[in-house]
Write a protein that holds these residues in place. Structure first.
Motif, short mmCIF file in Angstrom:
data_model
loop_
_atom_site.label_atom_id
_atom_site.label_comp_id
_atom_site.label_asym_id
_atom_site.label_seq_id
_atom_site.Cartn_x
_atom_site.Cartn_y
_atom_site.Cartn_z
N ILE A 101 -16.09 45.74 5.17
CA ILE A 101 -16.26 45.28 3.79
C ILE A 101 -17.18 44.07 3.80
O ILE A 101 -17.04 43.19 4.67
CB ILE A 101 -14.88 44.91 3.19
CG1 ILE A 101 -14.00 46.15 3.13
CG2 ILE A 101 -15.04 44.30 1.79
CD1 ILE A 101 -12.61 45.91 2.60
N PRO A 102 -18.17 44.01 2.88
CA PRO A 102 -19.10 42.88 2.88
C PRO A 102 -18.37 41.54 2.98
O PRO A 102 -17.43 41.27 2.23
CB PRO A 102 -19.80 43.02 1.53
CG PRO A 102 -19.73 44.47 1.22
CD PRO A 102 -18.46 44.97 1.84
N VAL A 103 -18.80 40.75 3.93
CA VAL A 103 -18.15 39.47 4.20
C VAL A 103 -18.10 38.60 2.95
O VAL A 103 -17.15 37.87 2.71
CB VAL A 103 -18.89 38.74 5.34
CG1 VAL A 103 -18.26 37.38 5.62
CG2 VAL A 103 -18.87 39.59 6.60
N ILE A 104 -19.16 38.70 2.15
CA ILE A 104 -19.25 37.87 0.96
C ILE A 104 -18.06 38.10 0.02
O ILE A 104 -17.51 37.18 -0.57
CB ILE A 104 -20.61 38.10 0.26
CG1 ILE A 104 -20.82 37.09 -0.86
CG2 ILE A 104 -20.75 39.50 -0.28
CD1 ILE A 104 -22.26 36.98 -1.30
N LEU A 105 -17.64 39.38 -0.07
CA LEU A 105 -16.47 39.71 -0.91
C LEU A 105 -15.20 39.16 -0.27
O LEU A 105 -14.35 38.56 -0.94
CB LEU A 105 -16.33 41.23 -1.03
CG LEU A 105 -16.98 41.95 -2.21
CD1 LEU A 105 -16.62 43.43 -2.16
CD2 LEU A 105 -16.53 41.35 -3.52
N LEU A 106 -15.08 39.36 1.03
CA LEU A 106 -13.86 38.92 1.72
C LEU A 106 -13.70 37.41 1.60
O LEU A 106 -12.60 36.91 1.35
CB LEU A 106 -13.92 39.32 3.20
CG LEU A 106 -13.99 40.82 3.50
CD1 LEU A 106 -14.03 41.06 5.00
CD2 LEU A 106 -12.79 41.54 2.90
N GLU A 107 -14.80 36.71 1.77
CA GLU A 107 -14.73 35.25 1.72
C GLU A 107 -14.42 34.75 0.31
O GLU A 107 -13.64 33.84 0.11
CB GLU A 107 -16.03 34.63 2.25
CG GLU A 107 -16.05 34.64 3.77
CD GLU A 107 -17.35 34.12 4.34
OE1 GLU A 107 -18.28 33.83 3.56
OE2 GLU A 107 -17.42 34.04 5.59
N LYS A 108 -15.06 35.39 -0.65
CA LYS A 108 -14.86 34.97 -2.03
C LYS A 108 -13.38 35.03 -2.42
O LYS A 108 -12.89 34.16 -3.13
CB LYS A 108 -15.70 35.85 -2.96
CG LYS A 108 -15.65 35.43 -4.43
CD LYS A 108 -16.72 36.17 -5.22
CE LYS A 108 -16.55 36.07 -6.72
NZ LYS A 108 -16.56 34.75 -7.27
N TYR A 109 -12.72 36.08 -1.99
CA TYR A 109 -11.33 36.25 -2.42
C TYR A 109 -10.32 35.91 -1.33
O TYR A 109 -9.11 36.09 -1.51
CB TYR A 109 -11.12 37.67 -2.95
CG TYR A 109 -11.97 37.91 -4.17
CD1 TYR A 109 -11.68 37.29 -5.38
CD2 TYR A 109 -13.12 38.71 -4.10
CE1 TYR A 109 -12.49 37.46 -6.47
CE2 TYR A 109 -13.93 38.89 -5.20
CZ TYR A 109 -13.62 38.26 -6.39
OH TYR A 109 -14.41 38.41 -7.49
N GLY A 110 -10.81 35.45 -0.19
CA GLY A 110 -9.90 35.01 0.87
C GLY A 110 -9.14 36.15 1.52
O GLY A 110 -8.00 35.96 1.98
N ALA A 111 -9.72 37.34 1.56
CA ALA A 111 -9.03 38.48 2.18
C ALA A 111 -9.17 38.41 3.69
O ALA A 111 -10.21 38.01 4.20
CB ALA A 111 -9.61 39.78 1.66
N LYS A 112 -8.11 38.76 4.38
CA LYS A 112 -8.22 38.85 5.84
C LYS A 112 -7.30 39.93 6.38
O LYS A 112 -6.40 40.40 5.70
CB LYS A 112 -7.95 37.50 6.50
CG LYS A 112 -6.65 36.83 6.10
CD LYS A 112 -6.57 35.50 6.84
CE LYS A 112 -5.21 34.85 6.70
NZ LYS A 112 -4.85 34.42 5.34
N ASN A 113 -7.58 40.30 7.60
CA ASN A 113 -6.83 41.37 8.23
C ASN A 113 -5.33 41.06 8.22
O ASN A 113 -4.92 39.96 8.52
CB ASN A 113 -7.30 41.51 9.67
CG ASN A 113 -7.16 42.93 10.13
OD1 ASN A 113 -6.06 43.47 10.13
ND2 ASN A 113 -8.27 43.56 10.46
N HIS A 114 -4.56 42.05 7.83
CA HIS A 114 -3.14 41.82 7.66
C HIS A 114 -2.37 42.45 8.80
O HIS A 114 -2.40 43.66 9.00
CB HIS A 114 -2.69 42.42 6.34
CG HIS A 114 -1.49 41.76 5.78
ND1 HIS A 114 -0.30 41.77 6.43
CD2 HIS A 114 -1.32 41.02 4.67
CE1 HIS A 114 0.58 41.09 5.72
NE2 HIS A 114 -0.02 40.62 4.65
#
Lengths: 223, 152, 627
Positions: A101-114
């Motif tokens: 998933i584009p890093v920019i999206l992950l960073e924006k919403y603070g998503a990380k591997n669970h």
């Protein structure tokens, strides 16, 4: 088409009646993330990343902006804490199907591997863009869905592919460009079905007309 | 044309070969042959003017359709909520063990097919096993073994 | 049958049917619903019929093969009218005594009578607690109607309501009546039916549809099937009235193919209507035209959702579509389509026959009329019960249901199927209506009521429902598909003793997102079983996580089977029945289970005679009592 007044994130915007919230927001330069939306295709509403809050006070509710049509006086908020939190959870979930998933999206919403989620790394998020493009725009029906619920997947029908893929845009396979995850591999450039080579396929398995579909369903998760 | 396809044609004609009747037509075919073979699906698609991706989408979406032949004896274990709280999972384990089949499997000799169903509406008997339409309330491993023996 | 061309012709036919009936003739009503058929009621009926003609009683006695009576626990069930004498658990060999004693001489067959918990024999249907506390408005006629004969329905004021509507009321007046009655949808959310009708009626478009939702998919709920099997015309009459009010000329009935008897009875009933001119053009000379098509569903729980159901009717995959525009405005083929469930439609003729005031006198402020529940699980009197809205859960479970089986302790009741939630003991005084159930985190749903006792594990129940939903989700949207997958994964870990302390928070976080972000009602309500059990039974979740203990002794990985040497008398029953030979011991000596061999199939626990109860399940840090 008449103009209506809507408020998005406190900004007063004039938009054309009948537009979706997503269209109105994009026109006004407001970013709403999506993974299953494409301007050439009917809205589908599967990724739910585009959820926003509408209304005020008690009547506030969450809707999918790609599907909800605006009307006079509509108040929309696209980045509340609640919405951003939901987007984070949705991205967390999707990361276990597609780890790119584009890093920019992950960073924006603070998503990380669970660590408590189970992996189902198919690289296909079932946005249906390729299927819908192939079926609804091209009328080719090379791609399709099989199964339902958690075992739903995209498969390819080789007979149809042999017939239609060579007639698709001569330079490149168009479904590939609709795919947000890049799972339809570009290795098939120049070795198209007409050449008797491998077929483009949605990971993890392709459907072969001689193989029973059930066997394929059983293999899901083992590939 | 084979008997099989003639029968399929008869079913399709019964619905005026309407695209909209696809699910109804497939239900009748399934009922007639106990499964949907690739041959019948191709034929139905051609007759109705529908693409195969649509037929596979429909047949793998609805639970009643089977794309593999079913056993001569249909064994179902009810896993509805009422049966579940009365121990349906233990019963399913015993039946699975007795038939040497997992749910949704058919034995190699096509003798048995094991399925789970969600509520048969005879919750008073639960947990229930049904063999060829005969209802049994919570059979033990021995009782299951007897049934397996009795079936041809 | 000749086609009726006017309302007076219908009334003349009704009079003729009634005049042909001898009120003195005994009516033996034998339940032939799916539940009783599982108990071989067919053999009872065959013997009864041949016995009656053999004894020359055919003049005096009539046998009516009816739909479900509701008291499934004690099937096969029989009631003899006009007295209302009820017999239960009838075996074919009991028939001879019924004929010789009751039908010939009016004497009771004592052994087939109901004995109440106090030991009192209750011969009459109306005195049996199971029936006594019910108010069987919709369901009661099942006892008197042979679903194969439209005459039985006509004799009980069948199609009177339709005649009244077509003959003397404008569609607007019909609509107003249903609105005034405040009839709310019996299939789930409880949306007012009158308002739905009005939206459909006022929506732009010439072609409109009415639809019966008979895709009853909640595991543990079977009232819609029982209505369709036992009294199909009541649903059809309601549908016609609705169509008249809405201005629809075509209707669909979407019914699960898993209900073959209901499909059969429905199709027969439609044929009878057509023959009598109650379907087709110019119905009863009123100028109103109507046609019905039956669609069988091929097995998809999600197809009960309105937009998915309408896609299915169009021959497509039953996938929900976004509903920001309601199906009552844009449904089948984009036309305004009114969808109500079976029980809702069956209520419609009653409102017209008995009047709005009568109807609204039953029930609570916000929920009028009655509701049918399927009372199942660990309750003594399993069956279908119809009660006025507002009766408390306690009364339903203990007064009608006769309390918990085997003297066990009540733990919770689950309502609303996979979309509902569990309700704990301290809320048993809750009056059952649409709003009260929603308030405590459950819902009415279609009316499944699953009673759970101390031997039910709430984590396992949550896992069970999510497993069902993972299979039944259409898989289109991410929250439902991926959210359910991961919640189910976590619950499986908990049940297997692999839970981590953070799991409960993760469950809650994902559940909240799935609830608000999913595309359709299935996804939006999918977290309810998890959220409600977490709310009321958090300690059980914590026991699974922290102590690796399943307090109810259900989760297989967390329990082990033992034989209490103090109780075991060495009868050898478990040893003989164990499928994997894990039990050893000499005769009359305490037996022992080899835990390495044991597959935890529960057989030894089941077969150990109750007087010994030597087989014990242990979990967590539990140990056998010291000798």
């Amino acid at each position: 088409m008449s103009q209506v007044n809507v408020t998005i994130n406190g900004e007063h915007i004039k938009a054309v009646e009948g537009m979706t919230i997503l269209e109105a927001a994009r026109e006004a330069g407001i970013f709403i993330p999506t993974l299953c939306h494409h301007g050439h295709l009917d809205a589908y509403g599967s990724c739910r990343l585009c959820v926003v809050e509408i209304g005020e006070g008690e009547r506030k509710r969450v809707v999918a902006s790609c599907l909800y049509h605006i009307s006079e006086g509509l108040v929309v908020e696209t980045e509340t804490d609640k919405i951003n939190n939901y987007r984070r959870i949705i991205l967390n979930l999707l990361m276990h199907r597609w780890d790119n998933i584009p890093v920019i999206l992950l960073e924006k919403y603070g998503a990380k591997n669970h660590s408590r989620f189970v992996d189902n790394m198919t690289y296909c998020i079932l946005c249906g863009l390729c299927v819908r493009y192939c079926r609804d725009v091209k009328g080719a029906n090379v791609l399709g869905f099989v199964g339902r619920g958690t075992i739903r997947q995209v498969v390819i029908f080789p007979n149809q592919a042999a017939k239609y893929c060579p007639t698709c845009c001569p330079k490149e396979m168009e479904c590939l460009h609709y795919c947000p995850t890049g799972v339809i591999s570009s290795q098939y450039y120049g070795s198209r079905p007409a050449d008797g080579q491998k077929l483009p396929h949605a990971h993890p398995v392709c459907i072969n007309d001689d193989v029973n579909i059930l066997e394929i369903l059983e293999r899901v998760g083992h590939v | 044309m084979s008997y099989l396809l003639a029968k399929v044609d008869q079913i399709i004609d019964g619905y005026g070969a309407e695209k909209e009747a696809l699910v109804q037509i497939l239900l009748d075919i399934q009922h007639e042959f106990r499964w949907l073979s690739r041959e019948t699906l191709l034929h139905t698609a051609a007759r109705l003017g529908l693409p195969m991706n649509h037929l596979y989408n429909v047949t793998t979406f609805y639970k009643h359709f089977s794309l593999v032949p079913q056993g001569r004896h249909a064994v179902s274990v009810c896993v509805g909520t009422a049966c579940h709280v009365r121990g349906a999972m233990r019963l399913l384990d015993r039946v699975s063990q007795g038939l040497r089949l997992s749910p949704d499997e058919t034995s190699a000799d096509e003798k048995f097919s094991l399925k789970t169903v969600s509520c048969l509406g005879c919750c008073a008997l639960g947990p229930v096993m049904v063999v060829d339409g005969k209802y049994m309330s919570n059979p033990t491993s021995n009782e299951i073994a007897v049934i397996v023996e009795e079936c041809e | 049958m000749t086609r009726l061309t006017s309302i007076s012709a219908l009334e003349a036919l009704r009079k003729e049917i009634i005049s042909r009936r001898d009120p003195a003739r005994l009516k033996v009503s034998v339940c032939s619903g799916t539940g009783c058929r599982a108990y071989d009621c067919d053999k009872v009926i065959d013997r009864l019929k041949s016995g009656i003609s053999h004894h020359g009683l055919s003049e005096k006695v009539e046998v009516v093969t009816t739909g479900c009576h509701g008291f499934c626990e004690l099937g096969p069930v029989m009631a003899i009218y006009p007295e209302g004498t009820s017999y239960f658990k009838i075996k074919p060999e009991d028939v001879e005594d019924i004929i010789n004693d009751t039908l010939s001489q009016g004497k009771l067959v004592e052994r087939l009578l109901y004995v109440d918990p106090e030991g009192q024999v209750q011969a009459k249907e109306r005195d049996i607690p199971f029936y006594k506390y019910q108010n069987r408005v919709v369901f009661g006629n099942n006892h008197y109607i042979d679903p194969e004969h439209i005459e039985d329905y006509l004799a009980l004021d069948g199609y009177c309501a339709l005649a009244a509507c077509l003959g003397g009321m404008t569609p607007e007046e019909v609509l107003e009546t249903v609105k005034k009655a405040n009839l709310r949808g019996r299939g789930g959310g409880g949306f007012p039916a009158g308002r739905k009708w009005e939206t459909t009626r006022n929506a732009p478009g010439d072609v409109k549809y009415v639809i019966v939702n008979a895709d009853e998919g909640d595991p543990g709920a079977y009232m819609d099937r029982s209505i369709l099997e036992g009294n199909p015309h009541s649903v059809l009459e309601g549908m016609l009235i609705g169509a008249y009010a809405i201005g629809a000329h075509k209707g669909f009935i979407y019914i699960r193919q898993e209900y073959p008897l209901a499909v059969e009875n429905l199709n027969r009933a439609i044929g009878q209507m057509r023959a009598l001119g109650l379907l087709g053009e110019n119905i009863l000379g009123s100028g109103f035209d109507f046609e019905i098509a039956v669609h069988r569903g091929a097995g998809a729980f999600v197809s009960g959702e309105s937009s998915a159901l309408m896609s299915s009717i169009e021959g497509k995959v039953g996938e929900p579509r976004p509903k920001y525009i309601r199906t009552s405005i844009s449904g089948v083929h984009g036309c305004p389509s009114d969808l109500n469930n079976v029980e809702t439609w069956a209520n419609v003729p009653i409102i017209f026959n008995k009047g709005v005031d009568w109807f609204t006198s039953i029930g609570t402020e916000g929920s009028k009329g009655t509701k049918i529940f399927s009372l199942v699980g660990k309750v003594n009197n399993t069956g279908l019960v119809e009660v006025p809205m507002g009766m408390t859960l306690h009364d339903i479970i203990f007064k009608i249901g006769g309390g918990i089986r085997d003297g066990k302790k009540f733990k919770a009741v689950q309502t609303g199927g996979p979309s509902g939630g569990v309700i704990p003991e301290d809320m048993l005084d809750l009056p059952v209506d649409f709003d009260a159930l929603t308030l405590v985190g459950s819902m009415m749903g279609s009316g499944g009521m699953i009673v759970m006792d101390e031997d039910t594990c709430m984590v396992d129940v949550a896992r069970y429902f999510l497993e069902f939903l993972a299979d039944e989700s259409c898989g289109k949207c991410v929250p439902c598909r991926e959210g359910i997958t991961q919640m189910l994964h976590i619950l499986k870990m908990l049940c297997a003793g692999k839970g981590k302390p953070e799991d409960i928070d993760v469950l809650q976080e994902v559940a909240a997102m799935v609830k608000e972000c999913s595309l359709c009602a299935l996804g939006q309500s999918a977290p309810n079983p998890v959220l409600s059990s977490l709310k009321y039974f958090r300690a059980e979740y914590e026991a699974h996580v922290n102590d690796k203990c399943c307090p109810a002794h259900v989760c297989k990985e967390l329990i082990s089977y033992h034989i209490d040497p103090a109780k075991c008398k060495g009868c050898g029953k478990c040893l003989r029945n164990c499928p994997v030979n894990a039990i050893s011991g000499s005769k009359k000596e305490p037996h022992v289970i080899d835990l390495d061999k044991c597959t935890k199939c529960d057989t030894c626990f089941m077969v150990c005679p109750p007087k010994f109860s030597a087989v014990t399940k242990l979990s967590g840090s539990e140990t056998l009592p010291a000798v």
